[in-house]
Design a protein around this motif. Structure first.
Motif, PDB file in Angstrom:
ATOM      1  N   SER A  29     -25.110   4.928  -1.272  1.00  0.00           N
ATOM      2  CA  SER A  29     -25.170   5.857  -0.151  1.00  0.00           C
ATOM      3  C   SER A  29     -25.450   7.273  -0.636  1.00  0.00           C
ATOM      4  O   SER A  29     -25.462   7.556  -1.835  1.00  0.00           O
ATOM      5  CB  SER A  29     -23.840   5.825   0.625  1.00  0.00           C
ATOM      6  N   ASP A  30     -25.630   8.166   0.331  1.00  0.00           N
ATOM      7  CA  ASP A  30     -25.836   9.579   0.041  1.00  0.00           C
ATOM      8  C   ASP A  30     -24.516  10.182  -0.414  1.00  0.00           C
ATOM      9  O   ASP A  30     -23.569  10.288   0.360  1.00  0.00           O
ATOM     10  CB  ASP A  30     -26.345  10.291   1.293  1.00  0.00           C
ATOM     11  N   ARG A  31     -24.447  10.573  -1.700  1.00  0.00           N
ATOM     12  CA  ARG A  31     -23.192  11.077  -2.226  1.00  0.00           C
ATOM     13  C   ARG A  31     -22.835  12.465  -1.714  1.00  0.00           C
ATOM     14  O   ARG A  31     -21.745  12.968  -1.931  1.00  0.00           O
ATOM     15  CB  ARG A  31     -23.233  11.062  -3.761  1.00  0.00           C
ATOM     16  N   ALA A  32     -23.776  13.096  -1.005  1.00  0.00           N
ATOM     17  CA  ALA A  32     -23.457  14.385  -0.415  1.00  0.00           C
ATOM     18  C   ALA A  32     -22.490  14.224   0.753  1.00  0.00           C
ATOM     19  O   ALA A  32     -21.822  15.177   1.153  1.00  0.00           O
ATOM     20  CB  ALA A  32     -24.728  15.087   0.055  1.00  0.00           C
ATOM     21  N   GLN A  33     -22.435  13.006   1.314  1.00  0.00           N
ATOM     22  CA  GLN A  33     -21.528  12.719   2.415  1.00  0.00           C
ATOM     23  C   GLN A  33     -20.321  11.952   1.893  1.00  0.00           C
ATOM     24  O   GLN A  33     -20.453  10.827   1.411  1.00  0.00           O
ATOM     25  CB  GLN A  33     -22.241  11.895   3.497  1.00  0.00           C
ATOM     26  N   PRO A  34     -19.126  12.531   1.977  1.00  0.00           N
ATOM     27  CA  PRO A  34     -17.935  11.815   1.481  1.00  0.00           C
ATOM     28  C   PRO A  34     -17.641  10.601   2.344  1.00  0.00           C
ATOM     29  O   PRO A  34     -17.980  10.571   3.545  1.00  0.00           O
ATOM     30  CB  PRO A  34     -16.821  12.862   1.600  1.00  0.00           C
ATOM     31  N   PRO A  35     -17.036   9.565   1.779  1.00  0.00           N
ATOM     32  CA  PRO A  35     -16.707   8.371   2.555  1.00  0.00           C
ATOM     33  C   PRO A  35     -15.569   8.665   3.539  1.00  0.00           C
ATOM     34  O   PRO A  35     -14.867   9.664   3.418  1.00  0.00           O
ATOM     35  CB  PRO A  35     -16.274   7.367   1.492  1.00  0.00           C
ATOM     36  N   THR A  36     -15.392   7.775   4.483  1.00  0.00           N
ATOM     37  CA  THR A  36     -14.309   7.874   5.453  1.00  0.00           C
ATOM     38  C   THR A  36     -13.273   6.798   5.160  1.00  0.00           C
ATOM     39  O   THR A  36     -13.527   5.859   4.388  1.00  0.00           O
ATOM     40  CB  THR A  36     -14.828   7.696   6.884  1.00  0.00           C
ATOM     41  N   ILE A  37     -12.132   6.898   5.809  1.00  0.00           N
ATOM     42  CA  ILE A  37     -11.105   5.874   5.633  1.00  0.00           C
ATOM     43  C   ILE A  37     -11.597   4.532   6.156  1.00  0.00           C
ATOM     44  O   ILE A  37     -11.217   3.470   5.643  1.00  0.00           O
ATOM     45  CB  ILE A  37      -9.783   6.307   6.324  1.00  0.00           C
ATOM     46  N   GLU A  38     -12.498   4.558   7.139  1.00  0.00           N
ATOM     47  CA  GLU A  38     -13.076   3.314   7.655  1.00  0.00           C
ATOM     48  C   GLU A  38     -13.947   2.635   6.602  1.00  0.00           C
ATOM     49  O   GLU A  38     -13.991   1.403   6.519  1.00  0.00           O
ATOM     50  CB  GLU A  38     -13.888   3.581   8.926  1.00  0.00           C
ATOM     51  N   ASP A  39     -14.640   3.426   5.792  1.00  0.00           N
ATOM     52  CA  ASP A  39     -15.427   2.848   4.695  1.00  0.00           C
ATOM     53  C   ASP A  39     -14.509   2.098   3.731  1.00  0.00           C
ATOM     54  O   ASP A  39     -14.842   0.991   3.274  1.00  0.00           O
ATOM     55  CB  ASP A  39     -16.179   3.946   3.938  1.00  0.00           C
ATOM     56  N   PHE A  40     -13.354   2.685   3.419  1.00  0.00           N
ATOM     57  CA  PHE A  40     -12.403   2.021   2.522  1.00  0.00           C
ATOM     58  C   PHE A  40     -11.878   0.732   3.150  1.00  0.00           C
ATOM     59  O   PHE A  40     -11.788  -0.303   2.472  1.00  0.00           O
ATOM     60  CB  PHE A  40     -11.237   2.966   2.196  1.00  0.00           C
ATOM     61  N   ARG A  41     -11.527   0.779   4.434  1.00  0.00           N
ATOM     62  CA  ARG A  41     -11.018  -0.429   5.091  1.00  0.00           C
ATOM     63  C   ARG A  41     -12.046  -1.552   5.062  1.00  0.00           C
ATOM     64  O   ARG A  41     -11.719  -2.715   4.791  1.00  0.00           O
ATOM     65  CB  ARG A  41     -10.630  -0.099   6.534  1.00  0.00           C
ATOM     66  N   ARG A  42     -13.314  -1.202   5.326  1.00  0.00           N
ATOM     67  CA  ARG A  42     -14.374  -2.215   5.345  1.00  0.00           C
ATOM     68  C   ARG A  42     -14.563  -2.854   3.974  1.00  0.00           C
ATOM     69  O   ARG A  42     -14.633  -4.092   3.852  1.00  0.00           O
ATOM     70  CB  ARG A  42     -15.688  -1.565   5.805  1.00  0.00           C
ATOM     71  N   GLU A  43     -14.637  -2.028   2.903  1.00  0.00           N
ATOM     72  CA  GLU A  43     -14.874  -2.567   1.565  1.00  0.00           C
ATOM     73  C   GLU A  43     -13.654  -3.331   1.043  1.00  0.00           C
ATOM     74  O   GLU A  43     -13.805  -4.350   0.353  1.00  0.00           O
ATOM     75  CB  GLU A  43     -15.240  -1.439   0.604  1.00  0.00           C
ATOM     76  N   GLY A  46      -9.951  -9.223   1.237  1.00  0.00           N
ATOM     77  CA  GLY A  46      -9.540  -9.963   2.426  1.00  0.00           C
ATOM     78  C   GLY A  46      -8.515  -9.232   3.273  1.00  0.00           C
ATOM     79  O   GLY A  46      -8.021  -9.770   4.264  1.00  0.00           O
ATOM     80  N   THR A  47      -8.167  -8.010   2.912  1.00  0.00           N
ATOM     81  CA  THR A  47      -7.218  -7.185   3.643  1.00  0.00           C
ATOM     82  C   THR A  47      -7.465  -5.728   3.302  1.00  0.00           C
ATOM     83  O   THR A  47      -7.987  -5.418   2.221  1.00  0.00           O
ATOM     84  CB  THR A  47      -5.768  -7.550   3.289  1.00  0.00           C
ATOM     85  N   ASP A  48      -7.093  -4.839   4.223  1.00  0.00           N
ATOM     86  CA  ASP A  48      -7.216  -3.411   3.916  1.00  0.00           C
ATOM     87  C   ASP A  48      -5.896  -2.809   3.488  1.00  0.00           C
ATOM     88  O   ASP A  48      -5.804  -1.591   3.281  1.00  0.00           O
ATOM     89  CB  ASP A  48      -7.807  -2.639   5.099  1.00  0.00           C
ATOM     90  N   PHE A  49      -4.858  -3.643   3.341  1.00  0.00           N
ATOM     91  CA  PHE A  49      -3.543  -3.232   2.857  1.00  0.00           C
ATOM     92  C   PHE A  49      -2.880  -2.166   3.740  1.00  0.00           C
ATOM     93  O   PHE A  49      -1.930  -1.509   3.335  1.00  0.00           O
ATOM     94  CB  PHE A  49      -3.625  -2.697   1.421  1.00  0.00           C
ATOM     95  N   GLY A  50      -3.434  -1.953   4.935  1.00  0.00           N
ATOM     96  CA  GLY A  50      -2.868  -0.947   5.831  1.00  0.00           C
ATOM     97  C   GLY A  50      -3.083   0.470   5.355  1.00  0.00           C
ATOM     98  O   GLY A  50      -2.209   1.328   5.516  1.00  0.00           O
ATOM     99  N   VAL A  51      -4.256   0.777   4.792  1.00  0.00           N
ATOM    100  CA  VAL A  51      -4.507   2.120   4.264  1.00  0.00           C
ATOM    101  C   VAL A  51      -4.560   3.147   5.393  1.00  0.00           C
ATOM    102  O   VAL A  51      -5.089   2.899   6.474  1.00  0.00           O
ATOM    103  CB  VAL A  51      -5.821   2.166   3.448  1.00  0.00           C
TER     104      VAL A  51
END
Length: 475
Positions: free
Chosen positions: A222-236, A242-247
């Motif tokens: 992705s474009d590294r100029a744009q920081p990821p979101t918490i939703e990006d972490f949950r998806r990956e 198999g779980t987002d661990f409730g981040v």
């Protein structure tokens, strides 16, 4: 007019400013960010960086803000203990929050007299036979004899100079951040162990107060100029574990790639590059910040000598001659490590084989010394390969510890014969006549960065090398 302007006040720029001030060089550091980074990212200082900090009397101050851990398990995150008897008095890893490290280094530079200005973005550079004119975003122009770009992976200095930056673009992204997790600690630990059998770039590590450091491979680039979101972490996390661990409740979020590039030249006339402005590579092994700081320790005394008129131009050219091969080697070993993180059958087979080979002490030691940079030998000509061009460990000497004698950033002659002298170089080189030093050679000349520049007992030969490294003697 300043002697040296440094663009960028990260660890590399701050160390360089302090090194120059040890020799009364007039230094201005320009940092485009108005405030230090607010996020707390833990970085690791390897053995060689710890040694260099000890040489300047900074290690105790830095160490009290960090946590020590054994110097093992670095190469491709293959979990092997550190080999016994590493050739250093500082054979450990020091984990420290990067903002704290930058603050300590910046304070050190300021205490020595470096001027630091924030909110100053460099937009133009013009150089001539006498110096460099630097133009800032607000139209202000500044003048210096030399300019050093320590302004990171997206270096403006490098772009303005038009220096080539060959290498490979990113093929894989990794998300990194600190956040709270709702899942039970035991579940997190068990699932992390299971996932890491396949994905070596995955980790969930507690940092205290219910907060975890989360590292997870991303599906694309992705474009590294744009920081990821918490939703990006949950998806990956869902895709891999198999779980987002409730981040939730992130402290900071970032992404990094595995782009690997090295500049064609470290110097263009009166402008030089150091740190990530000169080289970028994947963070595996934790070498990037250390490589940049070590650039600064190599460059500082040489640039100071040029400014103060101690030595002719060729000394400054040894900066590229010595540091470019070191960076090329780091790029190669990080390329190899990234291959060993692959989930493909071939690289996984190689990883299993290397894991077995690292049970041999000679293999494990070789890789640890490479990652921690204590294996570096600069090509300084003919001489004993086990000492000439290498750094000298922090030995016991009659006056205490060897590195305590290097706090002022000067050269040092260790004379076991009591018959050698530094003569007209005494304003740049200190002398310790001590026959009790645990060395197998009669005399050793150390450069300000702790590398051995000469070995022997012949005064005429010593004088030639003092001239080579420290210029014409004072009458």
């Amino acid at each position: 007019m300043f002697d040296v302007i440094i663009a960028g006040c990260g660890p590399t720029g701050a160390v360089l400013a302090a090194e120059l001030r040890l020799h009364d060089v007039r230094v201005l550091v320009l940092e485009q960010d108005t405030e230090p980074a607010s996020y707390v990212r833990i970085v690791g200082l390897h053995i060689r960086s710890l040694e260099l900090l000890a040489m300047r009397g900074l290690l105790d101050r830095v160490r009290e803000h960090g946590r020590q851990r054994p110097a093992g398990g670095f190469f491709a995150a293959i979990d092997k203990p550190a080999p016994e008897g590493l050739d250093s008095a500082h054979a450990y890893l020091l984990g420290i929050p990067q903002p704290v490290l930058v603050r300590l280094l910046e304070e050190h530079a300021s205490q020595l007299g470096a001027r630091i200005r924030r909110g100053c973005a460099v937009t133009g550079v013009v150089q001539d036979d006498e110096g460099v004119t630097v133009e800032l975003a607000d139209g202000v122009r500044l003048r210096a004899r030399y300019l050093v770009g320590c302004d990171g992976a997206h270096s403006t200095m490098r772009a303005l100079l038009g220096v080539g930056f060959p290498g490979e673009p990113s093929r894989h992204d990794t998300l990194m951040g600190e956040m709270e997790l709702d899942a039970p600690r035991e579940e997190i630990a068990a699932r992390t162990r299971e996932v890491r059998e396949t994905y070596q770039r995955f980790s969930l590590r507690p940092v205290g107060g219910g907060v975890y450091s989360v590292v997870v491979p991303a599906a694309g680039v992705s474009d590294r100029a744009q920081p990821p979101t918490i939703e990006d972490f949950r998806r990956e996390l869902h895709a891999i574990a198999g779980t987002d661990f409730g981040v939730h409740s992130p402290r900071w979020l970032s992404r990094f790639g595995d782009a690997t590039r090295l500049v064609d030249r470290y110097r263009v006339g009166r402008v030089l590059l150091a740190g990530d402005a000169a080289h970028i590579h994947p963070p595996t092994g934790g070498q990037g910040l250390n490589l940049g700081m070590q650039d600064a320790f190599n460059l500082g005394w040489k640039l100071a000598a040029q400014v103060r008129g101690w030595t002719p131009d060729p000394l400054l050219d040894t900066y590229q001659a010595e540091r470019h091969p070191v960076a090329a080697d780091v790029l190669d070993n990080t390329r190899a490590q990234m291959e060993l993180h692959s989930t493909e059958p071939g690289p996984r087979a190689v990883r299993r084989l290397l894991t077995e080979l690292m049970d041999f002490d000679v293999v494990n030691r070789y890789l640890i010394e490479k990652v921690t940079a204590i294996d570096i030998r600069y090509d300084l000509g003919a001489g004993p390969a086990d000492l000439l061009g290498r750094r000298l460990r922090d030995l016991d000497v009659r006056q205490g510890r060897l590195y305590d004698l290097l706090h002022r950033g000067r050269g040092l002659l260790l004379d076991r014969t009591r018959g050698l002298t530094v003569g007209g170089w005494s304003d740049r080189v200190d002398l310790l006549a001590d026959p009790t030093v645990a060395l197998d050679v009669p005399g050793v000349l150390l450069r300000p960065d702790g590398h051995v520049a000469w070995i022997g007992d012949d005064q005429h030969d010593l004088d030639d090398h003092l001239t080579r490294w420290f210029g014409t003697p004072t009458a």
